[in-house]
Scaffold this active site. Structure first.
Site, PDB file in Angstrom:
ATOM      1  CG  ASN A 118      -1.639   1.199   1.541  1.00  9.33           C
ATOM      2  OD1 ASN A 118      -1.773   2.023   0.315  1.00  9.33           O
ATOM      3  ND2 ASN A 118      -2.480   1.511   2.616  1.00  9.33           N
ATOM      4  CE  LYS A 171      -0.080   3.500   4.550  1.00 11.46           C
ATOM      5  NZ  LYS A 171      -0.073   3.724   6.111  1.00 11.46           N
ATOM      6  CG  HIS A 190      -5.853   2.003   5.076  1.00 10.77           C
ATOM      7  ND1 HIS A 190      -5.446   2.851   5.847  1.00 10.77           N
ATOM      8  CD2 HIS A 190      -4.711   0.991   4.887  1.00 10.77           C
ATOM      9  CE1 HIS A 190      -4.308   2.677   6.344  1.00 10.77           C
ATOM     10  NE2 HIS A 190      -3.655   1.414   5.642  1.00 10.77           N
ATOM     11  CD  GLU A 235      -3.130   5.710   6.518  1.00 13.87           C
ATOM     12  OE1 GLU A 235      -3.143   5.641   5.259  1.00 13.87           O
ATOM     13  OE2 GLU A 235      -2.117   5.120   7.230  1.00 13.87           O
ATOM     14  CD  GLU A 262      -3.566  -2.613   7.321  1.00 14.89           C
ATOM     15  OE1 GLU A 262      -2.447  -2.564   6.708  1.00 14.89           O
ATOM     16  OE2 GLU A 262      -4.232  -1.714   7.160  1.00 14.89           O
ATOM     17  N   GLY A 297       2.421   2.164  10.587  1.00 13.42           N
ATOM     18  CA  GLY A 297       3.411   3.246  10.496  1.00 13.42           C
ATOM     19  C   GLY A 297       4.063   3.613  11.799  1.00 13.42           C
ATOM     20  CB  SER A 306       5.281  -1.907  11.678  1.00 17.73           C
ATOM     21  OG  SER A 306       4.705  -0.443  12.009  1.00 17.73           O
TER      22      SER A 306
HETATM   23  P1  PGA Z   1       2.935   0.146   7.535  1.00 14.59           P
HETATM   24  O1  PGA Z   1       1.417   0.463   7.018  1.00 14.59           O
HETATM   25  O2  PGA Z   1       3.377  -1.067   7.121  1.00 14.59           O
HETATM   26  O3  PGA Z   1       3.759   1.216   7.154  1.00 14.59           O
HETATM   27  O4  PGA Z   1       2.394   0.155   9.062  1.00 14.59           O
HETATM   28  C1  PGA Z   1       0.478  -0.534   6.715  1.00 14.59           C
HETATM   29  C2  PGA Z   1      -0.840  -0.006   6.257  1.00 14.59           C
HETATM   30  O5  PGA Z   1      -1.162   1.073   6.388  1.00 14.59           O
HETATM   31  O6  PGA Z   1      -1.394  -0.839   5.409  1.00 14.59           O
END
Ligand code: PGA
Length: 243
Positions: free
Chosen positions: A8, A10, A92, A94, A161, A167, A207
């Site tokens: 992803n 983003k 997601h 976000e 997640e 992140g 992560s």
């Molecule tokens: P990350 O993001 O691997 O940077 O933690 C995962 C995601 O948001 O799908």
């Protein structure tokens, strides 16, 4: 079951970064039984579709619950499909926390994505506050409840997640992740059939990196990973799908 490694991106990667990314990985297919998918920014979809090797499936990070009409700034699932998108992320964290998507929105987006022949990766997960209040399973259950009415589809994947692990460099321990994955599997089995639940890929996200992917994938209900940060770096992404 096969393993799914989904990047992803983003709102990251410019055109020259995309070029060097694919230059580095285009000649390196995943191992048998592993699928490598990437969700770039919507406006880079077409470019990625042209530039990426065929073994890399390209999809969207979001897809509207409507197919057309007065929805300024949205991306239609029919347009995504027409362009060649293979899948879409839905819900997601976000999208939920920054853009106010609710479980109802996520249900509607999943339905329209599936109707338009896009694979839907339904993202779920609790915040730190919810985990600390012991509400993790309850939150996740409420986020997947709509799948009962939606019904089983081979085109549904679920990504767990935990919001606090996205992140942040914090990863759920393999045991913490497996507990939720096993719960999701059981909840799907109660809503559908056991066979259908068993054949639904459950991805972990938060992560994930080459250093921790093996112990996560070793869990019996973890069938892949949804990867943010590490998927931006070709050497890491290829390590993930080569494992
Ligand atoms: P990350 O993001 O691997 O940077 O933690 C995962 C995601 O948001 O799908």
């Amino acid at each position: 079951m096969d393993t799914y490694i989904v990047g992803n991106w983003k709102m990251n990667q410019n055109l020259s970064e995309i070029k060097s990314f694919f230059t580095e990985i285009n000649a390196i297919p995943p191992k048998a039984g592993v699928h490598a998918w990437i969700a770039p920014q919507t406006m880079h979809l077409q470019h990625c579709l042209k530039t990426a090797s065929v073994f890399l499936k390209i999809g969207s990070q979001n897809s509207s619950e409507h197919i057309n009409g007065a929805f300024t700034g949205e991306s239609s699932p029919t347009a995504l499909k027409e362009l060649g998108a293979y899948f879409t992320l839905v819900g997601h964290s976000e999208r939920r926390s920054i853009y106010g998507e609710t479980n109802e929105t996520v249900a509607a987006k999943t339905k329209t994505a599936l109707e338009n022949d896009l694979i839907a990766i339904v993202c779920v997960g609790e915040t730190l506050k919810q985990r600390e209040a012991n509400q993790t399973l309850q939150v996740v259950e409420s986020q997947i409840a709509f799948l009962k009415e939606q019904g089983f589809s081979e085109k549904i994947l679920v990504a767990y997640e935990p919001v606090w692990a996205i992140g942040t460099g914090l990863t759920a321990s393999p045991e913490q992740a497996e507990e939720v994955h096993a719960f999701i599997r059981k909840t799907l089995a109660d809503m559908w059939t056991e066979e259908q639940a068993a054949q639904t890929p459950l991805l972990y996200g938060g992560s994930v990196k080459p250093e921790n992917v093996n112990e996560l994938l070793a869990q019996s209900n973890i069938n892949g990973a949804l990867v943010g940060g590490a998927s931006l770096i070709a050497s890491k992404f290829k390590q993930l799908y080569q494992l």
